[in-house]
Scaffold this motif. Structure first.
Motif, short mmCIF file in Angstrom:
data_model
loop_
_atom_site.label_atom_id
_atom_site.label_comp_id
_atom_site.label_asym_id
_atom_site.label_seq_id
_atom_site.Cartn_x
_atom_site.Cartn_y
_atom_site.Cartn_z
N LEU A 21 113.53 -61.93 -14.43
CA LEU A 21 113.45 -60.92 -15.60
C LEU A 21 114.85 -60.69 -16.02
O LEU A 21 115.84 -60.45 -15.57
CB LEU A 21 112.68 -59.79 -15.08
CG LEU A 21 111.59 -59.62 -14.26
CD1 LEU A 21 111.06 -58.53 -13.76
CD2 LEU A 21 110.30 -60.40 -15.13
N TYR A 22 114.73 -60.50 -17.56
CA TYR A 22 116.05 -59.70 -18.20
C TYR A 22 115.42 -58.19 -18.46
O TYR A 22 114.31 -58.01 -18.96
CB TYR A 22 116.38 -60.32 -19.68
CG TYR A 22 117.20 -61.67 -19.41
CD1 TYR A 22 118.50 -61.63 -19.11
CD2 TYR A 22 116.56 -63.07 -19.20
CE1 TYR A 22 119.19 -62.86 -18.80
CE2 TYR A 22 117.26 -64.08 -19.09
CZ TYR A 22 118.46 -63.98 -18.74
OH TYR A 22 119.17 -65.03 -18.55
N ARG A 23 116.17 -57.30 -18.11
CA ARG A 23 115.75 -55.93 -17.89
C ARG A 23 116.64 -54.99 -18.78
O ARG A 23 117.87 -55.24 -18.94
CB ARG A 23 115.62 -55.40 -16.53
CG ARG A 23 114.78 -56.32 -15.67
CD ARG A 23 114.89 -55.73 -14.39
NE ARG A 23 113.85 -54.91 -14.05
CZ ARG A 23 113.35 -54.24 -12.88
NH1 ARG A 23 114.40 -54.07 -12.14
NH2 ARG A 23 112.58 -53.16 -12.98
N SER A 79 111.09 -55.30 -19.29
CA SER A 79 111.41 -56.36 -18.94
C SER A 79 110.88 -57.45 -19.47
O SER A 79 109.97 -57.62 -19.92
CB SER A 79 111.28 -56.67 -17.19
OG SER A 79 111.97 -55.44 -16.49
N PHE A 80 111.71 -58.51 -19.66
CA PHE A 80 111.36 -59.71 -20.19
C PHE A 80 111.30 -60.86 -19.23
O PHE A 80 112.06 -60.97 -18.50
CB PHE A 80 112.30 -60.28 -21.32
CG PHE A 80 111.68 -61.43 -22.16
CD1 PHE A 80 111.04 -61.52 -23.20
CD2 PHE A 80 112.37 -62.69 -21.67
CE1 PHE A 80 110.54 -62.58 -23.96
CE2 PHE A 80 111.85 -64.11 -22.42
CZ PHE A 80 110.97 -63.80 -23.39
N VAL A 81 110.24 -61.60 -19.20
CA VAL A 81 109.81 -62.56 -18.16
C VAL A 81 110.31 -63.83 -18.56
O VAL A 81 109.94 -64.62 -19.49
CB VAL A 81 108.32 -62.70 -17.76
CG1 VAL A 81 107.76 -63.63 -16.54
CG2 VAL A 81 107.73 -61.26 -17.47
N ASN A 94 118.33 -66.78 -25.15
CA ASN A 94 117.65 -67.32 -26.18
C ASN A 94 116.15 -67.34 -26.19
O ASN A 94 115.68 -67.19 -27.56
CB ASN A 94 118.25 -68.99 -26.57
CG ASN A 94 119.39 -69.02 -26.96
OD1 ASN A 94 120.17 -68.21 -27.54
ND2 ASN A 94 120.09 -70.23 -26.71
N GLN A 95 115.50 -67.20 -25.19
CA GLN A 95 114.07 -67.14 -25.30
C GLN A 95 113.80 -65.76 -25.80
O GLN A 95 112.74 -65.50 -26.61
CB GLN A 95 113.59 -67.15 -23.82
CG GLN A 95 113.60 -68.50 -23.46
CD GLN A 95 113.14 -68.66 -21.87
OE1 GLN A 95 113.90 -68.24 -21.04
NE2 GLN A 95 111.94 -69.11 -21.62
N ILE A 96 114.51 -64.80 -25.43
CA ILE A 96 114.24 -63.32 -25.87
C ILE A 96 114.56 -63.14 -27.34
O ILE A 96 113.81 -62.44 -27.95
CB ILE A 96 115.12 -62.52 -24.92
CG1 ILE A 96 114.90 -62.47 -23.61
CG2 ILE A 96 114.81 -60.90 -25.52
CD1 ILE A 96 115.79 -61.73 -22.56
N LYS A 140 122.75 -54.83 -23.31
CA LYS A 140 122.15 -53.73 -22.62
C LYS A 140 121.20 -54.78 -21.29
O LYS A 140 120.68 -53.87 -20.44
CB LYS A 140 121.48 -52.92 -23.26
CG LYS A 140 122.18 -52.27 -24.19
CD LYS A 140 123.02 -51.23 -23.55
CE LYS A 140 123.93 -50.52 -24.91
NZ LYS A 140 125.20 -49.80 -24.44
N LEU A 141 121.30 -55.93 -21.55
CA LEU A 141 120.03 -56.60 -20.66
C LEU A 141 120.80 -56.90 -19.49
O LEU A 141 122.02 -57.54 -19.04
CB LEU A 141 119.75 -57.95 -21.34
CG LEU A 141 118.71 -57.76 -22.64
CD1 LEU A 141 118.44 -59.19 -23.19
CD2 LEU A 141 117.53 -56.90 -22.25
N ILE A 142 120.13 -56.70 -18.24
CA ILE A 142 120.48 -57.09 -17.19
C ILE A 142 119.40 -58.11 -16.06
O ILE A 142 118.26 -57.97 -16.30
CB ILE A 142 120.23 -55.98 -16.02
CG1 ILE A 142 121.24 -54.69 -16.62
CG2 ILE A 142 120.54 -56.22 -14.60
CD1 ILE A 142 120.77 -53.20 -15.94
N LYS A 143 120.03 -59.28 -15.79
CA LYS A 143 119.21 -60.28 -15.20
C LYS A 143 118.86 -60.17 -13.88
O LYS A 143 119.72 -60.01 -13.15
CB LYS A 143 120.14 -61.86 -15.42
CG LYS A 143 118.97 -62.81 -15.10
CD LYS A 143 119.94 -64.35 -15.26
CE LYS A 143 118.93 -65.28 -14.93
NZ LYS A 143 119.51 -66.71 -15.20
#
Length: 188
Positions: free
Chosen positions: A101-103, A48-50, A2-4, A25-28
């Motif tokens: 990270l979400y990548r 990536s999303f921190v 949800n942050q992303i 498509k995101l990988i944690k």
């Protein structure tokens, strides 16, 4: 995740379909403290999303590392020059503490750009944001004192700055750790 989504909605309007496609498509991935996200001379394959903590960019030198950037939680991180060009990266990217990270892989992001209504706008706005960060950093190095650069960093991320070793902060603002200690003593 949800942050992303909240973060992205600051830049673009996103349909439910766009979000489903992008998020699929995101990988944690969780990295340990001082975990290497990208080694020098490797090609950056991810944006990536921190989700939490702090990431740093640095050039490894024999005497000491030269830290030139930080990315804090709730923001995107990438060796963006290498990501865009798909050429080897001249620096390293590592975590300072355990970091999640979400990548999204380069190829998957290209699919997001091609198939969603928000993809191209998202890419453009992210590139513009990264340019402004880089430009502001350069201007700060030329026009502001080390003390002002330290205070700016501290005021923008007071809770996270405490997690960064002083030697990295000193390198980032362009001074020695001893000079940073004198600044901290003077302003406390």
């Amino acid at each position: 995740m949800n942050q992303i989504r909240k973060y992205l909605q600051n830049f673009v309007e996103m349909t439910g379909h766009d979000w489903e496609f992008f998020s699929s498509k995101l990988i944690k991935k969780t990295f340990t403290k001082k975990g290497i996200i990208l080694k020098q001379s490797d090609v950056e394959k991810y944006l990536s999303f921190v989700e939490n903590r702090v990431v740093r960019f640095y050039i490894s030198e024999t005497s000491s590392d030269l830290t030139f950037g930080f990315v804090f939680q709730n923001d995107f991180v990438s060796a963006y020059d290498s990501f865009l060009s798909q050429q080897p990266c001249p620096y390293q990217v590592e975590t300072i503490t355990q970091t999640t990270l979400y990548r999204i892989h380069y190829q998957d992001l290209q699919k997001v750009y091609e198939t969603t209504s928000m993809g191209n706008e998202l890419g453009r706005r992210n590139a513009e944001r990264l340019f402004l960060i880089k430009s502001n950093r350069e201007i700060s190095l030329l026009n502001r004192t080390a003390e002002e650069r330290y205070l700016d960093l501290f005021s923008s991320h007071p809770e996270l700055i405490k997690q960064i070793p002083l030697k990295y902060i000193a390198s980032y603002i362009g001074i020695t750790p001893q000079a940073l200690s004198r600044i901290r003593k003077r302003i406390s």
